[in-house]
Each structure stands twice: as C-alpha cells, then as structure tokens.
Write a protein that holds these residues in place. Structure first.
Motif, PDB file in Angstrom:
ATOM      1  N   SER A  78      -4.918  -5.787   8.228  1.00  0.00           N
ATOM      2  CA  SER A  78      -3.754  -6.649   8.061  1.00  0.00           C
ATOM      3  C   SER A  78      -3.899  -7.922   8.883  1.00  0.00           C
ATOM      4  O   SER A  78      -3.686  -9.031   8.385  1.00  0.00           O
ATOM      5  CB  SER A  78      -2.489  -5.890   8.473  1.00  0.00           C
ATOM      6  N   ASN A 120      -6.845 -10.201   7.588  1.00  0.00           N
ATOM      7  CA  ASN A 120      -6.564 -10.896   6.331  1.00  0.00           C
ATOM      8  C   ASN A 120      -5.624 -12.076   6.517  1.00  0.00           C
ATOM      9  O   ASN A 120      -5.783 -13.114   5.862  1.00  0.00           O
ATOM     10  CB  ASN A 120      -6.026  -9.912   5.300  1.00  0.00           C
ATOM     11  N   THR A 121      -4.666 -11.975   7.417  1.00  0.00           N
ATOM     12  CA  THR A 121      -3.830 -13.138   7.716  1.00  0.00           C
ATOM     13  C   THR A 121      -4.666 -14.249   8.332  1.00  0.00           C
ATOM     14  O   THR A 121      -4.534 -15.420   7.977  1.00  0.00           O
ATOM     15  CB  THR A 121      -2.678 -12.732   8.653  1.00  0.00           C
ATOM     16  N   SER A 145       2.978 -13.426   7.608  1.00  0.00           N
ATOM     17  CA  SER A 145       1.646 -12.931   7.238  1.00  0.00           C
ATOM     18  C   SER A 145       1.287 -13.478   5.867  1.00  0.00           C
ATOM     19  O   SER A 145       2.119 -14.063   5.170  1.00  0.00           O
ATOM     20  CB  SER A 145       1.617 -11.404   7.233  1.00  0.00           C
ATOM     21  N   CYS A 179      -1.796 -13.069   2.359  1.00  0.00           N
ATOM     22  CA  CYS A 179      -2.751 -12.182   1.701  1.00  0.00           C
ATOM     23  C   CYS A 179      -3.614 -12.957   0.712  1.00  0.00           C
ATOM     24  O   CYS A 179      -3.266 -14.072   0.310  1.00  0.00           O
ATOM     25  CB  CYS A 179      -2.044 -11.033   0.992  1.00  0.00           C
ATOM     26  N   VAL A 218      -3.358  -5.092  -2.825  1.00  0.00           N
ATOM     27  CA  VAL A 218      -3.501  -6.306  -2.015  1.00  0.00           C
ATOM     28  C   VAL A 218      -3.031  -6.009  -0.593  1.00  0.00           C
ATOM     29  O   VAL A 218      -1.882  -5.585  -0.388  1.00  0.00           O
ATOM     30  CB  VAL A 218      -2.678  -7.462  -2.605  1.00  0.00           C
ATOM     31  N   ASN A 252      -1.424  -6.603   2.838  1.00  0.00           N
ATOM     32  CA  ASN A 252      -0.289  -7.427   3.306  1.00  0.00           C
ATOM     33  C   ASN A 252       0.693  -7.792   2.202  1.00  0.00           C
ATOM     34  O   ASN A 252       1.673  -8.500   2.470  1.00  0.00           O
ATOM     35  CB  ASN A 252      -0.746  -8.718   4.001  1.00  0.00           C
ATOM     36  N   ALA A 262       3.853 -10.214   3.020  1.00  0.00           N
ATOM     37  CA  ALA A 262       3.282 -11.562   3.118  1.00  0.00           C
ATOM     38  C   ALA A 262       4.271 -12.619   2.642  1.00  0.00           C
ATOM     39  O   ALA A 262       4.985 -12.429   1.657  1.00  0.00           O
ATOM     40  CB  ALA A 262       1.999 -11.652   2.308  1.00  0.00           C
ATOM     41  N   ALA A 294       0.519 -15.956  -0.797  1.00  0.00           N
ATOM     42  CA  ALA A 294      -0.785 -15.401  -1.163  1.00  0.00           C
ATOM     43  C   ALA A 294      -1.676 -16.500  -1.711  1.00  0.00           C
ATOM     44  O   ALA A 294      -1.189 -17.469  -2.309  1.00  0.00           O
ATOM     45  CB  ALA A 294      -0.620 -14.311  -2.220  1.00  0.00           C
ATOM     46  N   THR A 323      -0.285  -2.421   2.057  1.00  0.00           N
ATOM     47  CA  THR A 323      -0.831  -2.467   0.706  1.00  0.00           C
ATOM     48  C   THR A 323       0.276  -2.493  -0.348  1.00  0.00           C
ATOM     49  O   THR A 323       1.227  -1.726  -0.291  1.00  0.00           O
ATOM     50  CB  THR A 323      -1.738  -1.252   0.454  1.00  0.00           C
TER      51      THR A 323
END
Length: 376
Positions: A80, A83-84, A113, A115, A150, A152, A156, A159, A202
């Motif tokens: 997590s 990915n951010t 956050s 994704c 995906v 976050n 999020a 994206a 997720t």
C-alpha cells in the motif's frame, strides 16, 4: 534526511506500530488511516520523489530496502505504501506540473493515497488486452470500463488508469490518465478473499462515462505500454525484496521461539533436526537475497533489468513458498497465532506469486531471455 536515517526510522516504525497492528489485519481488520499519515511523516511516500518536488530524492534501492523492512511485519501494508509512493513519483515525472502540484502535499504526507489501475476482470498479465476505453470528449476524455485487484482502490483519492484509446489489442493505443475516484460515474468496491486483503486496500472500480480534462493525461497513447513494462520490472525487484523480508522475519521468530520452548526436557533448539531445518531456511534466504540484490542494483542504476527482475521474483517467491511452511511446523500450533507472522506471510507469498506477473509467465520470459543472452 539521509538514507541511513530513513531506514532507522522505518525499522522503529515497523517494530513499534506496524507489527503490533498487523495481527488484527490478518484477521480482517482494516488499518487505522492515521498509520498512513505516520508513514508519510517518516518520508515513506517520497523516497524517490525529487527533492525539488518535496521528496527525499533517494534511489530505487532505498525504496526496496524500506519496502523489505515494512514487509517483515505485513506485506499488504508495505504494498500500500509503495504504490502511493510510485504514483507520486510517476506524476512528478510524467504529468503536467499544474495537475500534480496541488495533489502532492496530501500524497507525500499520507493524508491521501493513490493507486495504479492495470488489471481488469478479463485482462491480467496480458496487459495489451485491456478493454477499458478512453475516448476524446470535446477538449477532454471519457473513460469507460472496470478495473479490479487494484492495491489501495478501497481508499485511494485518485488512480492512474491505463486505458485503450485505439482498437482492442493495440499496444500503441494504450494511454494512462489521472482519474479522481470521486468523479461522477465512478463506483468502487472492496475485494476480499480468505487471504485478508485489508492492509493492501485491494478493490476495484467501475468507470461509466467518467470525464477528465485533457491535462490529466499521464502518458499519451503510444507511450504507456513501454513505460509500464519498465515499472513492472522495478515492482518485481522490490516484491522479491519484500519476500526476503518476510522470510527473514519468520526465521528470526522461529529461532527465538526455539530457544525458549522446551520439548522432551530441552529447548527445541537443542534438537538437531530442528536446528537443521532452521539452517536450511537461512541458506535458502541467503541465495534469494543474492539474486534479489542483483535485480535491485540493476534497476537502481537504470540498467536493463527484465531478466534479473524476473529471476529475482521467481527465486524469492518460490523460496518463501517452500520455507515458510517448514518454519511454521518448527513452531508447532503456536505458529498459527496471529501475533506471529507465519500465517499472514504464507498468505502473502501466495499473493506475491500472482503480483506483477505469475510465476509461470515469468518462467516463460526467463527462458526466452536466457536463450537470447550471450554466453559468458
């Protein structure tokens, strides 16, 4: 902040905050959103972001080492955070400044956050077959489709969505777009499994006529396919490092338990068969670390890394999948308690097998690349 200072802070953060919370995550509890803020305060969302944009300006290897330390406690939370950070770096590198500049402070601080959305219900490893579309709509774009699995996606703010701007199957038609996930026409959903997905955030989302401005293009059609393949090589390298972190933590936990738990009148560590199994895991970890270090170094210096990254991910994931069950058995039933890392690391190793290319797909790639490589 130097890298040494960062890594020391990450180790303390994992020990004091992430590891104590991870037991509940493995049972389905969701992480406290404030924990991402504390990760941001440490600099974990800005490791590779250039200093002029508010980042630390460190290299890929620094990110891989931090991710490995986080994964010692929980693979999902590490993914997590990483990915951010990846989205922040991509926006600074590829999007227009007027787009990313107002978003970056919340992203780097962990107040929000982000994704990267690649996978679809009908397209996983075969990235070229994505069916989410982006079509010109006046001066902007209209996106339609669905993304799933995906990281976050549950929380999020936005994206980077990869979508087909041309004909189905056209690699050169794929573009990437910054999509705020609160836009009309966007609906998200969580994805759960018997392997807990909460710490990874997720989920998926559906895009139905979602409109975005023209300046929200991150990669124009024709640029996205090659760029994401390079990013995936990096992801395979840090996933390998994270697997090494999980196995290292499990070896330490089993070793500590073996010194204190008594069986048949002596400590478990006093039994040769027990010691040999622990030593075998240590040897396997050393081998996985060596090949992973080669892949991380290649990515860090910008060298071709497709073969090294694929080999590292295969080696580290397979090593985890072989050794973690053995270590669990060294613990006996005690190892099943959620305060120990064995069960969640076992689940994470299976998830890692499917992340950024399945093992079977990577083996095919390794074979092809090895056949092309010149003899030493």
């Amino acid at each position: 902040m130097t890298e040494a200072e960062l890594q020391a802070a990450v180790r303390a953060f994992v020990r004091d905050e992430v590891a104590p919370a991870a037991a509940a995550w493995s049972m389905g509890a969701a992480p406290d959103p404030a924990l991402l803020g504390r990760a941001g305060a440490l600099g974990l969302m800005r490791i590779q972001v250039p200093a002029e944009a508010g980042g630390l300006g460190l290299g890929f290897a620094a990110k891989a080492r931090a991710a490995e330390t986080l994964a010692r406690a929980d693979f999902g939370f590490a993914m997590s955070v990483v990915n951010t950070q990846n989205v922040a770096l991509r926006l600074v590198a590829s999007a227009e400044r007027r787009v990313w500049e107002p978003l970056l402070p919340d992203l780097l601080s962990g107040r929000s956050s982000a994704c990267t959305a690649l996978t679809e219900p009908g397209a996983g490893s075969d990235f070229a077959s994505i069916s989410t579309t982006a079509r010109r709509d006046g001066e902007g774009w209209r996106l339609d489709g669905e993304k799933c699995w995906v990281i976050n996606a549950r929380h999020a703010a936005f994206a980077i969505v990869y979508a087909q701007c041309g004909e189905p199957g056209d690699r050169d038609g794929i573009g990437a777009f910054l999509v705020p996930l609160d836009r009309p026409g966007c609906s998200r959903y969580p994805l759960d499994a018997p392997f807990a997905q909460t710490s990874m955030g997720t989920g998926g989302f559906r895009l139905e006529g979602v409109r975005i401005p023209a300046d929200h293009v991150v990669f124009a059609p024709g640029q996205a396919f090659g760029a994401i393949l390079d990013e995936i090589n990096g992801a395979r390298a840090y996933v390998a490092a994270m697997c090494c972190g999980m196995l290292g933590a499990a070896i330490e936990a089993a070793g500590d338990y073996g010194e204190s738990r008594r069986s048949f009148g002596r400590a478990l560590a006093g039994h040769q068969a027990w010691r040999l199994a622990l030593a075998r895991a240590g040897v396997a970890l050393a081998a996985a670390r060596a090949i992973t270090a080669e892949a991380v170094a290649a990515v860090d210096r910008g060298a071709p890394a497709q073969l090294a990254a694929a080999q590292a991910k295969i080696a580290a994931v397979d090593t985890c999948r072989r050794q973690l069950p053995e270590l669990l058995h060294l613990m006996g039933a005690e190892g099943l308690r959620p305060q120990h890392p064995f069960s969640r690391h076992l689940a994470a190793a299976e998830i890692a097998t499917l992340t950024d290319g399945s093992t079977e797909m990577l083996l095919e790639r390794v074979h092809r690349l090895m056949r092309r490589a010149p003899a030493p």
